[in-house]
Design a protein around this motif. Structure first.
Motif, mmCIF file in Angstrom:
data_model
loop_
_atom_site.group_PDB
_atom_site.id
_atom_site.type_symbol
_atom_site.label_atom_id
_atom_site.label_comp_id
_atom_site.label_asym_id
_atom_site.label_seq_id
_atom_site.Cartn_x
_atom_site.Cartn_y
_atom_site.Cartn_z
ATOM 1 N N GLY A 208 121.795 26.527 61.330
ATOM 2 C CA GLY A 208 123.098 26.502 61.984
ATOM 3 C C GLY A 208 124.161 25.912 61.069
ATOM 4 N N ALA A 209 123.802 24.844 60.347
ATOM 5 C CA ALA A 209 124.743 24.214 59.420
ATOM 6 C C ALA A 209 125.109 25.153 58.280
ATOM 7 C CB ALA A 209 124.133 22.932 58.856
ATOM 8 N N ALA A 210 124.151 25.995 57.882
ATOM 9 C CA ALA A 210 124.400 26.937 56.795
ATOM 10 C C ALA A 210 125.065 28.222 57.281
ATOM 11 C CB ALA A 210 123.082 27.265 56.093
ATOM 12 N N GLY A 211 125.076 28.431 58.597
ATOM 13 C CA GLY A 211 125.686 29.642 59.148
ATOM 14 C C GLY A 211 124.923 30.911 58.821
ATOM 15 N N VAL A 212 123.603 30.829 58.848
ATOM 16 C CA VAL A 212 122.760 31.966 58.461
ATOM 17 C C VAL A 212 122.084 32.574 59.682
ATOM 18 C CG1 VAL A 212 120.811 32.692 57.030
ATOM 19 C CG2 VAL A 212 122.290 30.844 56.268
ATOM 20 N N PRO A 213 122.129 33.903 59.853
ATOM 21 C CA PRO A 213 121.364 34.523 60.932
ATOM 22 C C PRO A 213 119.869 34.364 60.676
ATOM 23 C CG PRO A 213 122.304 36.216 59.505
ATOM 24 C CD PRO A 213 122.870 34.899 59.058
ATOM 25 N N PHE A 214 119.097 34.243 61.759
ATOM 26 C CA PHE A 214 117.667 34.009 61.579
ATOM 27 C C PHE A 214 116.873 34.676 62.697
ATOM 28 C CE2 PHE A 214 119.083 30.532 64.292
ATOM 29 C CZ PHE A 214 118.072 30.436 65.242
ATOM 30 N N ALA A 215 115.576 34.755 62.452
ATOM 31 C CA ALA A 215 114.646 35.241 63.472
ATOM 32 C C ALA A 215 113.332 34.489 63.307
ATOM 33 C CB ALA A 215 114.416 36.746 63.340
ATOM 34 N N PHE A 216 112.634 34.317 64.409
ATOM 35 C CA PHE A 216 111.316 33.690 64.380
ATOM 36 C C PHE A 216 110.238 34.750 64.188
ATOM 37 C CE2 PHE A 216 113.842 31.039 67.361
ATOM 38 C CZ PHE A 216 113.802 29.832 66.682
ATOM 39 N N VAL A 217 109.151 34.347 63.543
ATOM 40 C CA VAL A 217 107.954 35.182 63.460
ATOM 41 C C VAL A 217 106.784 34.326 63.904
ATOM 42 C CG1 VAL A 217 106.425 36.543 61.993
ATOM 43 C CG2 VAL A 217 108.883 36.510 61.519
ATOM 44 N N MET A 218 106.117 34.736 64.956
ATOM 45 C CA MET A 218 104.948 33.996 65.428
ATOM 46 C C MET A 218 103.806 34.176 64.436
ATOM 47 S SD MET A 218 105.876 32.437 68.132
ATOM 48 C CE MET A 218 104.239 31.829 68.545
#
Length: 203
Positions: free
Chosen positions: A126-136
């Motif tokens: 969030g601080a870096a402003g990067v989109p992300f996704a989780f991988v189980m």
């Protein structure tokens, strides 16, 4: 050129496993892939040294974190995708590395410890402003996996396919292969599906 960073501040989450297998799957899909290992343990590079194929490619040496931007600029036009493995910690340079990413992937095991630890990684992204996704990652067939998915879904996107707990992932760490290069059909299918999901996010 797209840059994909694999990050998790919890050790043992499966970052390097995800990084190397996505790099292989992307290369098999026709992408020109550069792999960078910013983890001092250098597990990604050790695996790469055992490969018979030169795809994905690695440089003679991985860049120091402060030189990452220059390395990415030099890679423009030569590569389609850069896959970066990071350490299971939050060094001072991590935020700048995350800012270089088009997408970050967070591997998460379905355990209470991993779920508690994921907040720090989300905060850093969030601080870096990067989109992300989780991988189980390393998922057993258990209610715990479904519960973990429900918890993570409150914080962001989750890949629609899990990386199951399979011996082949440990075996290929020693042989320099990706699971999509082996005869393990189930593992190959799940990694190919995760790559297709990731490709859809970064394109």
């Amino acid at each position: 050129m797209k840059t994909l960073v694999i990050t998790a501040q919890k050790g043992g989450a499966g970052k390097t496993t995800l990084a190397r297998n996505l790099a292989v799957a992307a290369a098999q899909d026709g992408q020109r892939v550069l792999a960078l290992d910013l983890d001092p343990q250098q597990s990604f590079r050790a695996w790469w040294r055992g490969r018979e194929s030169d795809a994905p490619m690695m440089l003679a040496d991985d860049p120091a974190p402060h030189a990452l931007r220059a390395t990415l600029e030099a890679a423009l036009g030569r590569f389609d995708l850069v896959v970066i493995d990071t350490p299971p910690a939050a060094p001072s340079w991590l935020t700048e590395t995350l800012r270089a990413a088009d997408l970050a992937l967070i591997p998460v095991r379905p355990s209470p410890d991993d779920l508690r630890a994921v907040g720090a990684t989300i905060a850093a992204l969030g601080a870096a402003g990067v989109p992300f996704a989780f991988v189980m990652s390393q998922t057993p067939r258990a209610k715990l996996t479904d519960e973990a998915v429900r918890v993570l879904a409150q914080h962001g996107r989750i890949a629609p396919v899990n990386i199951a707990q399979r011996v082949i992932y440990a075996e290929t760490a020693a042989t320099g292969q990706g699971v999509t290069e082996t005869g393990d059909t189930k593992a190959a299918q799940e990694l190919a599906a995760i790559w297709e999901y990731v490709k859809g996010l970064i394109e």
